[in-house]
Every structure is written in structure tokens, then in C-alpha cells.
Scaffold this motif. Structure first.
Motif, PDB file in Angstrom:
ATOM      1  N   PHE A 173     -39.254 107.258  -2.663  1.00 21.05           N
ATOM      2  CA  PHE A 173     -39.238 106.295  -3.768  1.00 21.05           C
ATOM      3  C   PHE A 173     -38.107 106.634  -4.742  1.00 21.05           C
ATOM      4  O   PHE A 173     -37.352 105.758  -5.185  1.00 21.05           O
ATOM      5  CB  PHE A 173     -40.574 106.291  -4.510  1.00 21.05           C
ATOM      6  N   VAL A 174     -38.007 107.917  -5.106  1.00 16.54           N
ATOM      7  CA  VAL A 174     -36.994 108.338  -6.076  1.00 16.54           C
ATOM      8  C   VAL A 174     -35.589 108.086  -5.532  1.00 16.54           C
ATOM      9  O   VAL A 174     -34.722 107.534  -6.232  1.00 16.54           O
ATOM     10  CB  VAL A 174     -37.180 109.821  -6.442  1.00 16.54           C
ATOM     11  N   ILE A 193     -38.636 108.766 -12.023  1.00 15.94           N
ATOM     12  CA  ILE A 193     -37.716 109.842 -11.644  1.00 15.94           C
ATOM     13  C   ILE A 193     -38.006 111.115 -12.425  1.00 15.94           C
ATOM     14  O   ILE A 193     -38.084 112.214 -11.852  1.00 15.94           O
ATOM     15  CB  ILE A 193     -36.262 109.380 -11.846  1.00 15.94           C
ATOM     16  N   ALA A 194     -38.190 110.997 -13.745  1.00 15.77           N
ATOM     17  CA  ALA A 194     -38.440 112.182 -14.574  1.00 15.77           C
ATOM     18  C   ALA A 194     -39.759 112.847 -14.211  1.00 15.77           C
ATOM     19  O   ALA A 194     -39.866 114.084 -14.208  1.00 15.77           O
ATOM     20  CB  ALA A 194     -38.435 111.790 -16.051  1.00 15.77           C
ATOM     21  N   GLU A 195     -40.776 112.048 -13.911  1.00 15.35           N
ATOM     22  CA  GLU A 195     -42.070 112.614 -13.529  1.00 15.35           C
ATOM     23  C   GLU A 195     -41.953 113.388 -12.219  1.00 15.35           C
ATOM     24  O   GLU A 195     -42.504 114.494 -12.076  1.00 15.35           O
ATOM     25  CB  GLU A 195     -43.114 111.511 -13.389  1.00 15.35           C
ATOM     26  N   ALA A 196     -41.239 112.812 -11.243  1.00 18.30           N
ATOM     27  CA  ALA A 196     -41.065 113.494  -9.961  1.00 18.30           C
ATOM     28  C   ALA A 196     -40.328 114.816 -10.154  1.00 18.30           C
ATOM     29  O   ALA A 196     -40.668 115.840  -9.533  1.00 18.30           O
ATOM     30  CB  ALA A 196     -40.313 112.590  -8.997  1.00 18.30           C
ATOM     31  N   PHE A 248     -40.683 117.564  -7.133  1.00 21.36           N
ATOM     32  CA  PHE A 248     -40.282 116.852  -5.922  1.00 21.36           C
ATOM     33  C   PHE A 248     -38.763 116.891  -5.776  1.00 21.36           C
ATOM     34  O   PHE A 248     -38.035 116.730  -6.760  1.00 21.36           O
ATOM     35  CB  PHE A 248     -40.771 115.404  -5.967  1.00 21.36           C
ATOM     36  N   PRO A 249     -38.262 117.092  -4.549  1.00 21.17           N
ATOM     37  CA  PRO A 249     -36.818 117.231  -4.362  1.00 21.17           C
ATOM     38  C   PRO A 249     -36.077 115.904  -4.467  1.00 21.17           C
ATOM     39  O   PRO A 249     -36.517 114.885  -3.942  1.00 21.17           O
ATOM     40  CB  PRO A 249     -36.712 117.797  -2.932  1.00 21.17           C
ATOM     41  N   ALA A 250     -34.952 115.906  -5.163  1.00 26.17           N
ATOM     42  CA  ALA A 250     -34.054 114.752  -5.271  1.00 26.17           C
ATOM     43  C   ALA A 250     -32.799 115.224  -5.994  1.00 26.17           C
ATOM     44  O   ALA A 250     -32.778 116.310  -6.587  1.00 26.17           O
ATOM     45  CB  ALA A 250     -34.704 113.584  -6.009  1.00 26.17           C
ATOM     46  N   ASP A 251     -31.757 114.418  -5.967  1.00 25.85           N
ATOM     47  CA  ASP A 251     -30.514 114.737  -6.662  1.00 25.85           C
ATOM     48  C   ASP A 251     -30.633 114.183  -8.086  1.00 25.85           C
ATOM     49  O   ASP A 251     -30.220 113.060  -8.381  1.00 25.85           O
ATOM     50  CB  ASP A 251     -29.332 114.110  -5.927  1.00 25.85           C
ATOM     51  N   VAL A 256     -44.533 111.436 -17.763  1.00 25.43           N
ATOM     52  CA  VAL A 256     -43.386 112.342 -17.726  1.00 25.43           C
ATOM     53  C   VAL A 256     -43.789 113.768 -18.104  1.00 25.43           C
ATOM     54  O   VAL A 256     -43.203 114.741 -17.619  1.00 25.43           O
ATOM     55  CB  VAL A 256     -42.273 111.820 -18.655  1.00 25.43           C
ATOM     56  N   SER A 257     -44.797 113.919 -18.928  1.00 25.22           N
ATOM     57  CA  SER A 257     -45.209 115.244 -19.403  1.00 25.22           C
ATOM     58  C   SER A 257     -45.885 116.075 -18.324  1.00 25.22           C
ATOM     59  O   SER A 257     -45.969 117.302 -18.440  1.00 25.22           O
ATOM     60  CB  SER A 257     -46.172 115.103 -20.590  1.00 25.22           C
TER      61      SER A 257
END
Length: 768
Positions: free
Chosen positions: A394-395, A431-434, A439-442, A679-680
């Protein structure tokens, strides 16, 4: 910005819903249903009545195809193409939206019949004037991955099932020399004159194979959809039509394009139709159906779909205080698993947000239908618990979208187009929550996309950044947009902080406090402000707009919007005067008259005072008591909402389902916790209605929830244990359970007013 209210019909249909008795097992298969088969606990009828906007048909978990009956295509309550109050069916189209407030899709309708085919669907009042068929809800059978109904007008049994990218139909015909299938490429969301969103279409027939495409100008505009269809029996003849006039040859192109395939059938003869769907082209659709449905084994496809749903729903094993709560819970998990939806071909090609066709990096998947204004609140937080593989997908999809889209960071992307529906750009929250949860992402690439993608002056962004508020006389829905932007600033501050970008972090943190500039202490509400710096007058907290000039709030009013500061609950409480004044104000919200202006959109439903459970801005509000040190008030209020806002009936939802968000609120609340600020990474305790649950978090991790209660009505948390340790707080962090763990709730009939009451154990606010 286009808010959903602008799509609402000025005179919505006010349908009355007769009570329907559902069959106990809904015919899951020819054999006996296992006692622990999770499919029996899902009732797809929930949300197909009222304003739920859900479809009853077949899909795979997060699948690209949603094959379902269409009963009507015009009007707000037919955004999914189906409403339980209808008694005739137009046919079965291959793509649908689950619970949205705007209608679209409904691609490529197939309808069987006998006799001379009529080319128009006909009216609900007189189905026989067209190709519609009457039906009875008593003959409908529906469960995850399968739908069937008897088409009474033609005495044909219709069944549908799905793979990820293909829909499969099976029609059992009577004996006839003129059995037919009509394929209507013009079908889709329509206006009162019957004109659909289809602008152009084309079709080609070769023996038992029919392929085609259409271009639509609807909510997603423009949108490309293509199909490749094969029939298990070669038709005796095929007729093609453009603008309802017959054309010669095997190909047709125009605006109103239809094909009719005729057959001779024996009594009870079955014809199977398999249809691949793609946004990239007809060739992509053909690859999809060839890869996923190589033969015409309808029962095999159905069994595979059912098995996929057993795996999906089986990620959570939960017991409940009664069967009704269990049905609502598992139907909620089902609805949460209908979106976002897959949006790529088996060869990795997809239609990008710049309307070009691209190929995914190896191992990636692409998705669409992100109802972000809704789903950032609870659906995406829930996915971080049970969808460890999909969250990075998703991200990565959202990052790609923002980089490819001329509009920038995703707001409400649909089928390769940006609808710009609703306020804010809450892809930032997802994105910020992940990132917060590991969770891995760029994320460096993600921040650059978010920074660049919403740097232009859209929705009043320039005023938000440079002046700390958005003027009501220059931008509609100014207060809501500003507060939503504050949350997105908070999300971006978190991303920047973890990337070591301290200057960007501090800038975004400062901007996230801008909600204070709309606080008018003299009236006690977040209030619209003019470009001169003056407050708008007159002011009434139940109003949503300033006379007929502009709207001040998005699908809400000052009562609801004042409590929507999810980026800084502690700052909001201080703004209102501290814990005691805040609790008094929050109590007042729930105890006000439920009066709304006559022009209020029907989304604002499920009223408790001025709290509106039927619309997403209210969803976190009952949990705010925990931030003010009175968690027992959250516990009693949340339990009341679960008991009164959801029913195991077609009209079982307050407001639209909204691609999983209405369901996700129930899903998490039933388990006993909820993220006020996703996000927290903090979850706030509520009041579980489960009696025990286990969640498969993937990679061998299990979250176990234990609930001890003497009576089913016990709604207060007497004691809370986290991984065996008694807590003096009514919240916990995702990091506490990221590798699995145990939450233990000891319930009571009377509140424990000391749990979480000390200021030292109130959830932190704006902690990075």
C-alpha cells in the motif's frame, strides 16, 4: 476540491426497508458447513440497505474484480449499483465500489435471458419493458466469493464468483431456441435521463470470444477499462448494436455499444462466462483471464475464492458475547478486505496516475480505491495488525502514485485518476504510521513526494502555510481543510524526524499547531475566519455554511469539527481549558439536541446529540475521554455505540461503509482499542465485546486478547494487563505488541475511575 456532498442527489430516495429473515447458513456449499467455518459468520446483506452503499456480489480479498448484481444505477443510494429495496435486476457487472459516497465503475454488464433480447434495461416499475428480470430476495444466496439468484422473469439461475482479476458467471437456462446473453458496454452510473458516464466503447466478437473496452468520464475522469470474455458454448449467432441500431460485421465502435449472443439450450443447460478485466488494454485483460481461469470450472473457481476468504477471515479467531456481535464483527472484517483493490495485470503492467501504462518493479503489486479521508482513521491502522505483507505494498503504491500524478500526493485515487475527493492528503498519515510501526519502504522518497506533491496552492494550502489558517471567504470548507492539513503536517513531521530532517520536522510541527488560529474562546468552538482576520458572523455551531455563500465545514459542523484535532489531543484539551472543562464540553456534545440544518448531507447520520457516527470525523471522539483522564466515560460510550450503531441487517450501518472505515471502527472497538492518532502508534482502550480473540500478525506473531467478565453487560475495564503486567493506564503502544503479545481486560459493571486518571499516565500528545 470536490466534497462528497456535491455529488449527493438533491432529492434522495427515502426507501423503507422490510424486515428480512436470512437463512442460517446461506448455502455455503452442497455439503454440511463446519462449525468453525468463518464464512458462515459473514452476512454480505449488511450495508446493502439504508445508506450503506455495499454490494452483495463476489470478490477475492482486495481483488481487482467485484462481480455483483446491479439493480439500479441512478441516485445516491445506488453508488454500488444495488439496494435491497429493489425487486428487479439489470444484470451483473464486473467492478464495484464498496460503500462509497459517490458512484462509479459497474463495468461491462452481462445479462442472460430467453426470447427476443430487448436493448434497454427497462424501469424498476416495469421490468418487462427491458432486459431486466424480477427476482425475490428469498432466492438470493450470498457469502464471501459467491452470489446466486433466480431470475424469475426468465427462469434462469444466475451464479457469479471471482478470481483476483476475472469474474466468472454460470447461468442455468431453461429449454429455449432463443436463449441469449446481452453484453452492455454502455452500462454504468447514470443520470435521470438514463445517460451513463461512458463516452466511447468498442467490441469485437470471434466465435465464443468477445473483447472490448470503454472510456468513461465519471468520478475517475477519464477512466480506461477493458475486458476479454469467453463463453463455454459457441453462440448460434451474434448481433452487434451501436446507438441501439444493428451493425454488420464482427466489430462495433461508438458510444452506446452492445452485443447479444444467442444460443439454443436444453433444459437446465449451463453456460459459463469468464471475463478478464484490465485498465491497461484488451491484451492485458486476455492475459488475466487466461492465467487465472484457464478452463470453465466454475465450481473450482468458487472453491478457490471461498478458500481465500477462509484464510483472510481466519486471521482473526474471536468469540463474542452473542451471535449478533460475531456476525457484525466478521462482516466488518469482510468489508475491510474489499479495498483498497488490486490494480495491475498478471504481467505486472498497470495504468499509472499520469494515464500511461507502466511495468511494476519485480515483486511489487499495485492498488487503487484508497478512500484515504475515511480509512486513515481505523482501516489502515487495522491493516498494520493483520496485513503485514500488504502494508508495504500500500505504501509503495501511494509513493508511486504521488510521483506519477500531476495532482501530487494521493487524496482519493481511483483507477489511475485522482478524484480530489474530500479534504487533506491523508496518504501522509498512512505512510507515517507505517514508518512508525517499522514497515519497510523508502521513506526519504516518500517525504520528497509529499513535500513536492502538495506544495501548490490547492484547497487553500498557501494560506495554511503562510498565515496559519484558511480564510472562509476565499476557500470553501475552510475550517475542516485547515484542521486536516494540520494532521498531515503532523504526519510529515514524524517522517522527517525519523529521517533526521530536524528543520523540516520543526517547520511541520509548528504548522500542525495552526488549528489554534481557528479557536474562538468567546464561543468555545473552532470558527471560520475571514481573510481580514475577523470571525464570520453570525455564528451557530450547528450550521455548516455561511448562508448560501460558502461552506465552512466538510460534512460536519462546529460541534464535530472542534473535536477533530487528532494531531494534538492534549493541545486541544488545553485549548478548551483543561481536563475538567474539556470533559464538560465533550459531555455536552453527546447531550445536545440532534438538530441539523435542513441542507445537511445525509452522510451525517447516527446522531447522538451532535456526535455523528455515520460520518468519519466523529469516529475517534468517544475515545478522547481517555486523554482527559476519565477512561470510564470512553468505555460506556463506546459500548453504547457498538450496540446501537450497528445491526446484523441490510440497514445495519449508520451512513456509508466507506471502503472499510465504518467496519474498521467496529472491528477495532470490538477488540477493545482504537487509534485516536494513528501516526502516534498509540491505541486507546475502549470496551471489548469479544470474549477472547487471537490475531495472526504474520511471521509467527500472535496477538492474544483475553477478556474476563461476569456478565455480558459489563462494559467497564476494571483492570488492564499488557503482556501479563498490570497497567495503571488505559492505552498502549504498537511497539508493545509489534512482535505479538497478550492484552488482558478484566471487566466490571462499575467504572474504575482510577485507571488512567493520573496525569502521568494520560496518553502523550505530539510525541515523536
Amino acid at each position: 476540491m470536490i466534497s462528497r456532498r456535491r455529488f449527493l442527489e438533491s432529492a434522495a430516495v427515502a426507501a423503507t426497508l422490510a424486515h428480512m429473515e436470512s437463512r442460517s447458513l446461506m448455502a455455503l456449499s452442497q455439503k454440511a458447513v463446519a462449525k468453525d467455518d468463518v464464512l458462515q459468520w459473514v452476512d454480505p446483506r449488511i450495508g446493502t440497505g439504508g445508506h450503506g452503499h455495499c454490494y452483495p456480489g463476489a470478490s477475492m480479498p482486495f481483488g481487482a474484480v467485484q462481480i455483483s448484481p446491479d439493480t439500479y444505477t441512478e441516485g445516491w443510494d445506488w453508488c454500488s449499483g444495488y439496494h435491497v429495496t429493489d425487486s428487479s435486476i439489470m444484470g451483473f457487472s464486473h467492478t464495484h465500489l464498496s460503500g462509497t459516497g459517490v458512484g462509479d465503475l459497474m463495468d461491462f454488464l452481462v445479462m442472460p435471458g430467453v426470447g427476443k433480447a430487448k436493448l434497454q434495461a427497462g424501469s424498476r416499475e416495469n421490468p418487462e419493458e427491458g432486459y431486466r428480470s424480477r427476482f425475490s430476495h428469498e432466492t438470493e444466496v450470498m457469502h464471501p466469493g459467491y452470489y446466486s439468484v433466480m431470475l424469475d422473469t426468465y427462469k434462469i439461475k444466475a451464479e457469479v464468483t471471482a478470481t483476483e482479476r476475472a469474474g466468472v458467471h454460470r447461468y442455468t437456462f431453461p429449454k429455449s431456441d432463443s436463449a441469449y446473453l446481452i453484453v452492455d458496454l454502455y452500462h454504468g452510473p447514470s443520470n435521470k435521463e438514463g445517460k451513463t458516464t461512458v463516452a466511447e466503447a468498442g467490441v469485437k466478437v470471434a466465435g465464443a470470444k468477445i473483447e472490448g473496452w470503454h472510456l468513461t468520464h465519471g468520478w475517475a475522469n477519464p477512466r480506461h477499462s477493458n475486458f476479454s470474455m469467453e463463453v463455454s458454448k459457441t453462440p448460434t449467432r451474434v448481433e452487434l448494436f451501436v446507438d441501439d441500431a444493428a451493425v454488420s460485421g464482427t466489430e462495433a465502435r461508438g458510444k452506446v455499444v452492445k452485443a447479444v449472443l444467442y444460443f439454443s439450450t436444453k433444459a437446465n443447460e449451463q453456460i459459463v462466462v469468464k471475463t478478464g478485466i484490465s485498465a491497461t488494454g484488451v491484451a492485458g485483460a486476455a492475459k488475466n483471464v487466461a492465467a487465472e481461469v484457464p478452463g470453465f470450472d466454475f465450481d473450482g473457481v468458487r472453491m478457490n475464492a471461498e478458500a481465500a476468504w477462509r484464510r483472510q477471515l481466519g486471521k482473526v479467531r474471536a468469540s463474542f458475547i452473542d451471535d449478533t456481535h460475531r456476525t457484525i464483527f466478521y462482516t466488518s472484517l469482510y468489508h475491510m478486505s474489499l479495498g483498497p483493490v488490486l490494480f495491475d495485470d498478471v504481467d505486472g503492467r498497470y495504468r499509472a496516475m499520469d494515464n500511461t501504462v507502466k511495468t511494476l518493479p519485480a515483486g511489487e503489486r499495485n492498488y487503487t480505491t484508497f478512500s484515504l479521508w475515511d480509512t486513515f482513521r481505523a482501516a489502515h491502522p487495522a491493516y498494520t495488525l493483520i496485513e503485514p505483507e500488504r502494508v508495504p505494498q500500500f505504501v509503495n503504491t501511494l509513493i508511486r502514485m504521488g510521483e506519477e500524478s500531476p495532482a501530487g500526493a494521493p487524496v482519493w485515487p481511483l483507477w489511475g485518476r485522482e478524484t480530489e475527493c474530500m479534504t487533506g492528503f491523508h496518504s501522509s498519515s498512512v505512510i507515517a504510521e507505517a514508518q512508525k510501526k517499522g514497515f519497510p519502504a523508502d521513506y526519504k522518497r516518500a517525504y520528497a513526494m509529499l513535500q513536492k506533491g502538495r506544495a501548490d496552492d490547492v484547497q487553500g494550502m498557501t494560506w495554511h502555510k503562510e498565515h496559519g489558517y484558511i480564510p472562509a471567504d476565499l476557500e470553501g470548507e475552510s475550517v475542516s481543510k485547515h484542521v486536516e492539513f494540520c494532521y498531515d503536517d503532523w504526519a510529515m513531521a514524524n517522517i522527517a524526524s525519523r529521517l533526521g530532517m530536524t528543520a523540516e520536522r520543526d517547520e511541520r510541527l509548528k504548522m500542525s499547531k495552526g488549528y489554534l488560529n481557528n479557536w474562538d474562546k468567546s464561543v468555545g468552538f473552532l470558527r471560520p475566519k475571514l481573510s481580514t482576520g475577523e470571525w464570520t458572523t453570525p455564528f451557530d455551531p450547528i450550521e455548516m455554511r455561511h448562508w448560501d455563500k460558502w461552506w465552512d465545514y466538510t460534512e460536519s459542523n462546529a460541534w464535530q469539527t472542534t473535536f477533530t484535532v487528532q494531531c494534538d489531543p492534549g493541545g486541544m484539551i488545553h485549548m478548551i481549558g483543561g481536563n475538567a472543562p474539556f470533559v464538560t464540553k465533550l459531555d455536552a456534545l453527546f447531550n445536545q439536541p440532534s438538530t441539523l440544518p435542513s441542507y445537511a448531507p445525509p452522510d451525517i447520520a447516527g446522531m447522538v446529540g451532535q456526535y455523528a457516527h455515520g460520518n468519519e470525523p466523529s469516529h475517534h471522539i468517544a475515545y478522547l475521554y481517555v486523554y482527559a483522564g476519565v477512561p470510564h466515560k470512553t468505555q460506556s460510550r463506546v459500548r453504547s455505540l457498538m450496540d446501537t450503531m450497528y445491526k446484523a441487517e441490510p440497514d445495519g450501518m449508520q451512513g456509508n461503509e466507506d471502503v472499510g472505515q465504518m467496519s474498521a471502527w467496529y472491528f477495532l472497538s470490538a477488540l477493545g482499542f482504537y487509534p485516536v492518532d494513528p501516526v502516534s502508534g498509540i491505541y486507546v482502550l475502549g470496551s471489548p465485546v469479544t470474549t477472547g480473540a487471537t490475531l495472526d500478525m504474520g511471521k509467527g506473531r500472535v496477538l492474544k486478547i483475553e477478556v474476563q467478565r461476569a456478565n455480558s453487560s459489563d462494559c467497564y475495564v476494571k483492570e488492564f494487563r499488557l503482556n501479563g503486567t498490570v497497567q495503571d493506564k488505559a492505552w498502549f503502544r504498537h511497539s508493545d505488541i509489534a512482535n505479538g503479545g497478550t492484552l488482558t481486560f478484566v471487566m466490571s459493571a462499575t467504572p474504575n475511575e482510577s485507571l488512567g486518571a493520573d496525569v502521568k499516565v494520560i496518553p502523550p500528545s505530539q510525541e515523536i
